[in-house]
Design a protein around this motif. Structure first.
Motif, PDB file in Angstrom:
ATOM      1  N   GLN A 251      24.087 -27.432  25.744  1.00 45.66           N
ATOM      2  CA  GLN A 251      25.258 -28.110  25.172  1.00 45.66           C
ATOM      3  C   GLN A 251      25.561 -29.402  25.936  1.00 45.66           C
ATOM      4  O   GLN A 251      25.977 -30.395  25.345  1.00 45.66           O
ATOM      5  N   THR A 252      25.343 -29.397  27.256  1.00 50.23           N
ATOM      6  CA  THR A 252      25.552 -30.632  28.034  1.00 50.23           C
ATOM      7  C   THR A 252      24.566 -31.701  27.561  1.00 50.23           C
ATOM      8  O   THR A 252      24.923 -32.867  27.360  1.00 50.23           O
ATOM      9  N   PHE A 253      23.317 -31.271  27.371  1.00 51.74           N
ATOM     10  CA  PHE A 253      22.294 -32.203  26.871  1.00 51.74           C
ATOM     11  C   PHE A 253      22.706 -32.758  25.513  1.00 51.74           C
ATOM     12  O   PHE A 253      22.661 -33.975  25.275  1.00 51.74           O
ATOM     13  N   MET A 254      23.166 -31.871  24.607  1.00 55.03           N
ATOM     14  CA  MET A 254      23.562 -32.347  23.271  1.00 55.03           C
ATOM     15  C   MET A 254      24.700 -33.359  23.382  1.00 55.03           C
ATOM     16  O   MET A 254      24.749 -34.346  22.656  1.00 55.03           O
ATOM     17  N   GLY A 255      25.639 -33.092  24.302  1.00 55.88           N
ATOM     18  CA  GLY A 255      26.795 -33.986  24.463  1.00 55.88           C
ATOM     19  C   GLY A 255      26.356 -35.395  24.840  1.00 55.88           C
ATOM     20  O   GLY A 255      26.810 -36.387  24.242  1.00 55.88           O
ATOM     21  N   THR A 256      25.453 -35.521  25.813  1.00 52.63           N
ATOM     22  CA  THR A 256      25.020 -36.863  26.243  1.00 52.63           C
ATOM     23  C   THR A 256      24.142 -37.510  25.173  1.00 52.63           C
ATOM     24  O   THR A 256      24.182 -38.722  24.981  1.00 52.63           O
ATOM     25  N   ARG A 257      23.360 -36.697  24.461  1.00 55.95           N
ATOM     26  CA  ARG A 257      22.503 -37.249  23.400  1.00 55.95           C
ATOM     27  C   ARG A 257      23.369 -37.787  22.260  1.00 55.95           C
ATOM     28  O   ARG A 257      23.088 -38.824  21.670  1.00 55.95           O
TER      29      ARG A 257
ATOM     30  N   SER B 214      24.084 -40.393  29.780  1.00 52.67           N
ATOM     31  CA  SER B 214      22.987 -40.276  30.744  1.00 52.67           C
ATOM     32  C   SER B 214      21.824 -39.469  30.177  1.00 52.67           C
ATOM     33  O   SER B 214      22.024 -38.478  29.474  1.00 52.67           O
ATOM     34  N   MET B 215      20.607 -39.908  30.512  1.00 52.05           N
ATOM     35  CA  MET B 215      19.419 -39.167  30.083  1.00 52.05           C
ATOM     36  C   MET B 215      19.082 -38.028  31.057  1.00 52.05           C
ATOM     37  O   MET B 215      18.120 -37.291  30.830  1.00 52.05           O
ATOM     38  N   LEU B 216      19.845 -37.896  32.151  1.00 57.39           N
ATOM     39  CA  LEU B 216      19.529 -36.829  33.120  1.00 57.39           C
ATOM     40  C   LEU B 216      19.544 -35.445  32.477  1.00 57.39           C
ATOM     41  O   LEU B 216      18.624 -34.652  32.685  1.00 57.39           O
ATOM     42  N   PRO B 217      20.583 -35.098  31.672  1.00 59.30           N
ATOM     43  CA  PRO B 217      20.551 -33.766  31.055  1.00 59.30           C
ATOM     44  C   PRO B 217      19.352 -33.572  30.120  1.00 59.30           C
ATOM     45  O   PRO B 217      18.836 -32.461  30.003  1.00 59.30           O
ATOM     46  N   ALA B 218      18.882 -34.656  29.487  1.00 62.00           N
ATOM     47  CA  ALA B 218      17.706 -34.528  28.608  1.00 62.00           C
ATOM     48  C   ALA B 218      16.474 -34.183  29.443  1.00 62.00           C
ATOM     49  O   ALA B 218      15.663 -33.328  29.057  1.00 62.00           O
TER      50      ALA B 218
END
Ligand code: SAM
Length: 488
Positions: free
Chosen positions: A297-303, A244-248
């Motif tokens: 870290q959540t953003f990195m995970g989805t990316r 998902s792009m939501l965390p980004a």
């Protein structure tokens, strides 16, 4: 260490001459909206350092331009490189930077209005206001965008033109609202009229309407017979997706990132950023602010998730995979799930490793993993067949990146180990590429941390005693470079 058969050379063994271009992906439009805000930072530098004024007199080599506008030459070169695909400046044969007709708009009579717009949008109050749009919209407070820039006279060869760049901050605000109100999920299985959608999420109808229209023009939604429907780009904003792009969106909508971007002109003057709390680096800042660290870290995970899936296909059964700076273990988890006979080792900073353990335990993978709290500048564990540096090298300047690579090379064996590096590789011409916006993010947050061209990347590896075996294009405009210890 058990010897494994030679690594198969499979997908993506060679890159096309247009080495920077990745195939189109549904995440691209959202990534472009986010990236344009970082490119806006480059525009802010152009205004604050009066680049157009200096270049209007004569084309200049970067060192001379840096001297005249009081900038760090290396940082300034990266800003110019970001503005080039927008057709604002051009690097000429004589190794001089020249102003284009569009770039002259920043300087001539029309320039004052454009400069005023850019400065106004970078005011702290203006940026703070945009970050409150999601609350305002649902509190029945209308939100008005700054007037859209006239497109006439503004041309650009980039995927996103200069006019879009000038509108980028407002467009990101619209994206933030859509993300926080969960509109992609609301529209997942149905199409809706604006009045019903606004009522459904308690939002001001007029405000929501201009925001959706703005995102229609960026390919996220379409409007048919008065009904809004999601396009594949908006589906990437749905919440229950591992990519998902939501965390980004959320990461790029938090105060620290905006503050660092707003400081970009000073960063370019000094050649390095200053953190708001005086921390020595962005990672030190994150360690002192666990809530932002967790979001990062959540953003990195989805990316990283689509990359992790790609790499998992390549892992050799029975091998040991060492993920250096592996974050919460996104790559390792996908490899271990795909390859039940692989063992994993993950090295991370002490501030991160507890959350990594929780994440891998939650996926039932802890019994096949060794987790190490440490520092990749001092020691990398030996005994691995495949070492991974996923989006690690771009956080560091050449000297420190080389140091990490040397530590990895010391841990590798000449016959049985390979290294996979994942980063964006910049095109060597002036083609638009998402890596350029990422480079502005690295400049803002890490100073010397940078995206590199393929040649710069290969030189870095060679200087650390490693040689490139193959390169393959990955999702999300990233490239995997596989390297082995160079023959003596
Ligand atoms: C951009 S993230 C990449 C995470 C992961 N490899 C991925 O691809 O999603 C860089 C990682 O390097 C880690 N890191 C930074 N400095 C480090 C150090 N000195 N030693 C070990 N890890 C470090 C950070 O904590 C962060 O998780």
């Amino acid at each position: 260490m058990t010897s494994l058969p030679p690594f198969p050379a499979r997908r993506g063994d060679e890159l096309s001459p247009k080495e920077g271009r990745s195939p189109a992906h549904p995440r691209d439009p959202v990534q472009r909206i986010i990236g344009a805000v970082w490119d806006f930072g480059a525009l802010l530098v152009a205004v604050e350092l009066n680049l157009a004024g200096h270049l209007a007199k004569e084309p200049l080599p970067v060192d001379e331009l840096a001297k005249r506008c009081g900038a760090h030459s290396g940082a300034l070169r990266r800003v110019l490189r970001t503005l080039e695909p927008y057709d604002l400046v051009r690097f000429s044969e004589g190794k001089r930077w020249a102003l284009t007709a569009a770039g002259a708009l920043l300087h001539n009579d029309a320039g004052a209005a454009i400069q005023g717009h850019i400065r106004g949008r970078a005011e702290p109050d203006s940026w703070r206001d945009i970050l409150t749009w999601p609350e305002k919209v649902t509190a029945d407070q209308p939100v008005t965008p700054s007037p859209r820039r006239r497109r006439r006279g503004l041309s650009a060869s980039a995927d996103i033109g200069l006019a879009d760049l000038l509108d980028s901050v407002d467009t990101f605000g619209a994206l933030l609202v859509v993300a926080q109100l969960g509109l992609a999920d609301r529209l997942a299985s149905t199409s809706m009229r604006i009045e019903d959608l606004a009522a459904d999420c308690g939002a001001d109808e007029k405000t929501l309407s201009w925001m959706l229209r703005r995102l229609v023009s960026h390919g996220l939604f379409s409007r048919r017979g008065g009904l809004y429907v999601t396009r594949p780009a908006a589906e990437t904003l749905q919440k229950d997706r591992p990519d998902s792009m939501l965390p980004a969106v959320s990461m790029n909508g938090q105060t620290l990132w905006w503050e660092m971007l707003r400081r970009l002109p000073d960063t370019v003057r000094l050649g390095m950023p200053t953190l708001p709390d005086g921390s020595s680096s962005t990672y030190a800042y994150l360690a002192a602010h666990p809530d932002i660290l967790a979001r990062f870290q959540t953003f990195m995970g989805t990316r990283t998730y689509p990359v992790a899936q790609w790499l998992a296909e390549e892992a050799v059964p029975g091998s040991t995979v060492v993920d250096v700076g592996g974050g919460h273990g996104t790559i390792l988890a996908e490899i271990l799930k795909k390859q039940p006979t692989c063992h994993g080792v993950l090295l991370e900073r002490p501030a991160v490793i507890t959350a990594t353990r929780t994440s891998l335990a939650g996926q039932g993978l802890l019994d096949r993993c060794t987790l190490l709290a440490g520092n990749f500048f001092t020691e990398v564990p030996a005994g691995g067949h495949t070492y991974i540096l996923g989006s690690v090298l771009h956080n560091w300047g050449d000297a420190r990146a080389r140091r990490i690579l040397e530590r990895v090379r010391q841990a590798m064996t000449p016959t049985d180990s390979r290294l996979w590096c994942v980063d964006a590789l910049l095109p060597s011409d002036n083609e638009p590429h998402p890596g350029r916006s990422l480079d502005m993010r690295m400049l803002s947050l890490f100073g010397a941390g940078q995206e590199r061209t393929r040649r710069e990347y290969e030189t870095l590896l060679a200087d650390a005693g490693l040689t490139v075996r193959r390169q393959a294009r990955l999702p999300h405009a990233l490239t995997m470079t596989e390297a082995v210890i160079a023959a003596q």
